[in-house]
Design an enzyme around this catalytic site. Structure first.
Site, mmCIF file in Angstrom:
data_model
loop_
_atom_site.group_PDB
_atom_site.id
_atom_site.type_symbol
_atom_site.label_atom_id
_atom_site.label_comp_id
_atom_site.label_asym_id
_atom_site.label_seq_id
_atom_site.Cartn_x
_atom_site.Cartn_y
_atom_site.Cartn_z
ATOM 1 N N CYS A 68 -22.898 5.135 2.450
ATOM 2 C CA CYS A 68 -23.863 5.291 3.237
ATOM 3 C C CYS A 68 -23.334 5.505 4.731
ATOM 4 O O CYS A 68 -22.634 5.120 5.427
ATOM 5 C CB CYS A 68 -24.635 3.943 3.497
ATOM 6 S SG CYS A 68 -26.131 4.011 4.380
ATOM 7 N N GLY B 134 -21.962 15.740 -5.391
ATOM 8 C CA GLY B 134 -22.348 16.742 -4.362
ATOM 9 C C GLY B 134 -22.600 18.065 -4.317
ATOM 10 O O GLY B 134 -21.924 18.831 -5.018
ATOM 11 N N GLY C 218 -27.940 14.179 -7.157
ATOM 12 C CA GLY C 218 -29.046 13.379 -6.096
ATOM 13 C C GLY C 218 -30.181 14.451 -5.748
ATOM 14 O O GLY C 218 -31.045 14.585 -6.668
HETATM 15 C C1 FMN Z 1 -33.153 10.333 0.127
HETATM 16 C C2 FMN Z 1 -31.722 9.894 -0.084
HETATM 17 C C3 FMN Z 1 -31.492 8.556 -0.192
HETATM 18 C C4 FMN Z 1 -30.057 8.111 -0.612
HETATM 19 N N1 FMN Z 1 -29.813 6.837 -0.819
HETATM 20 C C5 FMN Z 1 -28.604 6.438 -1.435
HETATM 21 C C6 FMN Z 1 -28.344 5.126 -1.520
HETATM 22 O O1 FMN Z 1 -29.177 4.166 -1.616
HETATM 23 N N2 FMN Z 1 -26.988 4.909 -1.963
HETATM 24 C C7 FMN Z 1 -26.044 5.966 -2.099
HETATM 25 O O2 FMN Z 1 -25.136 5.502 -2.829
HETATM 26 N N3 FMN Z 1 -26.192 7.069 -1.894
HETATM 27 C C8 FMN Z 1 -27.596 7.273 -1.587
HETATM 28 N N4 FMN Z 1 -27.836 8.877 -0.996
HETATM 29 C C9 FMN Z 1 -26.736 9.636 -1.340
HETATM 30 C C10 FMN Z 1 -26.886 10.453 -2.967
HETATM 31 O O3 FMN Z 1 -26.663 9.374 -3.915
HETATM 32 C C11 FMN Z 1 -25.751 11.339 -2.927
HETATM 33 O O4 FMN Z 1 -24.264 10.688 -2.727
HETATM 34 C C12 FMN Z 1 -25.980 12.666 -2.082
HETATM 35 O O5 FMN Z 1 -27.273 13.238 -1.623
HETATM 36 C C13 FMN Z 1 -25.090 13.779 -2.436
HETATM 37 O O6 FMN Z 1 -25.428 14.116 -3.682
HETATM 38 P P1 FMN Z 1 -26.301 15.432 -3.941
HETATM 39 O O7 FMN Z 1 -25.859 16.568 -3.362
HETATM 40 O O8 FMN Z 1 -26.212 15.562 -5.363
HETATM 41 O O9 FMN Z 1 -27.545 15.133 -3.277
HETATM 42 C C14 FMN Z 1 -29.081 8.968 -0.631
HETATM 43 C C15 FMN Z 1 -29.214 10.531 -0.676
HETATM 44 C C16 FMN Z 1 -30.772 10.908 -0.024
HETATM 45 C C17 FMN Z 1 -30.990 12.327 -0.308
#
Ligand code: FMN
Length: 380
Positions: free
Chosen positions: A109, A213, A236
């Site tokens: 986080c 990512g 995500g």
């Molecule tokens: C709205 C939002 C909330 C998120 N909440 C968490 C969370 O609670 N725990 C966590 O490990 N990552 C959280 N993330 C990060 C995502 O799990 C992920 O690692 C990040 O978005 C990168 O992946 P992506 O490029 O596929 O989005 C959050 C991301 C977003 C956009």
């Protein structure tokens, strides 16, 4: 030589039938959204993050987040914590009282409120403390045969990388897999995820590495796995307003090429289903309110006018939603220009990551007595 694609994912005793994980996203990956995604594809669908202390102390908000759909046979939850005692107790509660099949620990986080207290993406800097937390969770979950994984970032910033040490410590602590988001805390969601770091971690540890990512399409997931040797992917933002991405991902890992391009009519059907599931889990008023944040993701690139979008952003009942969705042209084709483009949070990098005073002075942390938060649920 091209790598062989993984067709499933093994996390300790848990075998997931496609190597795809829905990333925990605070405020998004609740029971309704997990069910919606699971209706589309296969994989592991992780509950939004809950705090260890909140769970241990019986905080009502925390307990309310631990809701599972009746069809959710594999319960997977992400825990946040900075104190090995709380994390161990929370892991025990999840296994004993909630029957979870998987626990993920959040060490990624980037939110200042969290890193200021040494939590989330700041914590892996304290190598000894990290090990203590991981060991406590693994020890609590082991009698239930529940695998524990960790999710982290590359480090605090490019000068304070932690992911390779974190991988080694995770392995030594009995963690079943490590997921790496290829950004530092300082980058937040800006720039591009560094997939080379994922490859380096794969080379560095023997436990499965999950790559995370910038997966916007199923093809990106295959590319990531091919480039890095990751055992699976964590998706995500790419699935925001696009739960059908899980169908494409399952197909891709099964060796088929599917790119779902729903018409606006099919998208509105999905929106209705999402709002209905939220209403079923939270009641109609709260469910519709929760649904509002998803509207712009679903309609991204479609011609829907500003007025209608605004009204949808204020929707307070399923009947009102139906009336508004009926105004959209169901035959409008999917805006293909959206394919492969970022969605959701992006933002800009931080000049400075907020950390507890003197945090970077040593890498031990075993006696730094971090105050464990009860209500921190801002995500990663
Ligand atoms: C709205 C939002 C909330 C998120 N909440 C968490 C969370 O609670 N725990 C966590 O490990 N990552 C959280 N993330 C990060 C995502 O799990 C992920 O690692 C990040 O978005 C990168 O992946 P992506 O490029 O596929 O989005 C959050 C991301 C977003 C956009």
């Amino acid at each position: 030589m091209p790598r062989t694609l993984p067709t499933s994912l093994t996390l300790g005793s848990l075998v997931v039938d496609t190597p795809v994980v829905l990333a925990p996203m605070a405020g998004i990956t609740n029971a309704a959204y997990r069910r919606l995604c699971a209706e589309q594809g296969a994989g592991l669908y992780v509950c939004e993050m809950i705090t260890s202390r909140g769970l241990v102390e019986g905080d009502q908000h925390t307990r309310d987040m631990l809701v599972f759909d009746e069809l959710e046979t594999v319960r997977s939850v992400q825990l946040y914590g900075t104190d090995p005692v709380y994390v161990g107790k929370a892991a025990e509660i999840l296994c004993a009282e909630y029957g979870v099949a998987h626990i993920d620990l959040n060490f990624g986080c980037p939110v200042p409120k969290v890193t200021r207290k040494g939590g989330g993406g700041a914590l892996p800097w304290k190598r000894v403390l990290l090990g203590q937390i991981l060991e406590a969770a693994v020890a609590a979950a082991a009698p239930y045969d529940v695998p524990v994984t960790m999710k982290t970032r590359k480090g605090i910033d490019e000068d304070h990388l932690t992911y390779l040490d974190a991988g080694r410590i995770a392995q030594e602590s009995g963690v079943a897999a490590i997921a790496l988001h290829g950004r530092t805390v300082a980058q937040a969601y800006s720039g591009e995820a560094d997939w080379d770091a994922i490859a380096r971690l794969v080379d560095h540890v023997d436990i499965p590495v999950l790559g995370n990512g910038d997966i916007w399409e199923a093809g990106d997931a295959l590319r990531m796995v091919e480039q890095t040797g990751a055992a699976g992917v964590v998706v995500g933002r790419g699935c925001l307003g696009r739960p059908w991405l899980f169908r494409d991902l399952a197909a891709a890992f099964a060796g088929e090429q599917v790119a779902t391009l729903p018409t606006l009519g099919e998208v509105t059907g999905m929106m209705r289903r999402h709002a209905e599931l939220l209403s079923r889990h939270m009641g109609e008023v709260r469910g519709c309110k929760e649904f509002r944040k998803h509207v712009s993701w679903y309609l991204k690139g479609f011609a829907a006018g500003g007025e209608l979008r605004r009204s949808l952003g204020l929707v307070d009942s399923l009947a009102a939603l139906d009336a508004l969705l009926a105004e959209l042209d169901p035959t409008e084709p999917f805006p293909t220009a959206e394919l492969g483009t970022p969605r959701g949070r992006q933002g800009s990098p931080r000049n400075r990551v907020v950390l507890p005073e003197g945090w970077l002075d040593d890498t031990d942390g075993s006696d730094c007595g971090l105050q464990e938060d009860a209500g921190e649920a801002t995500g990663g």
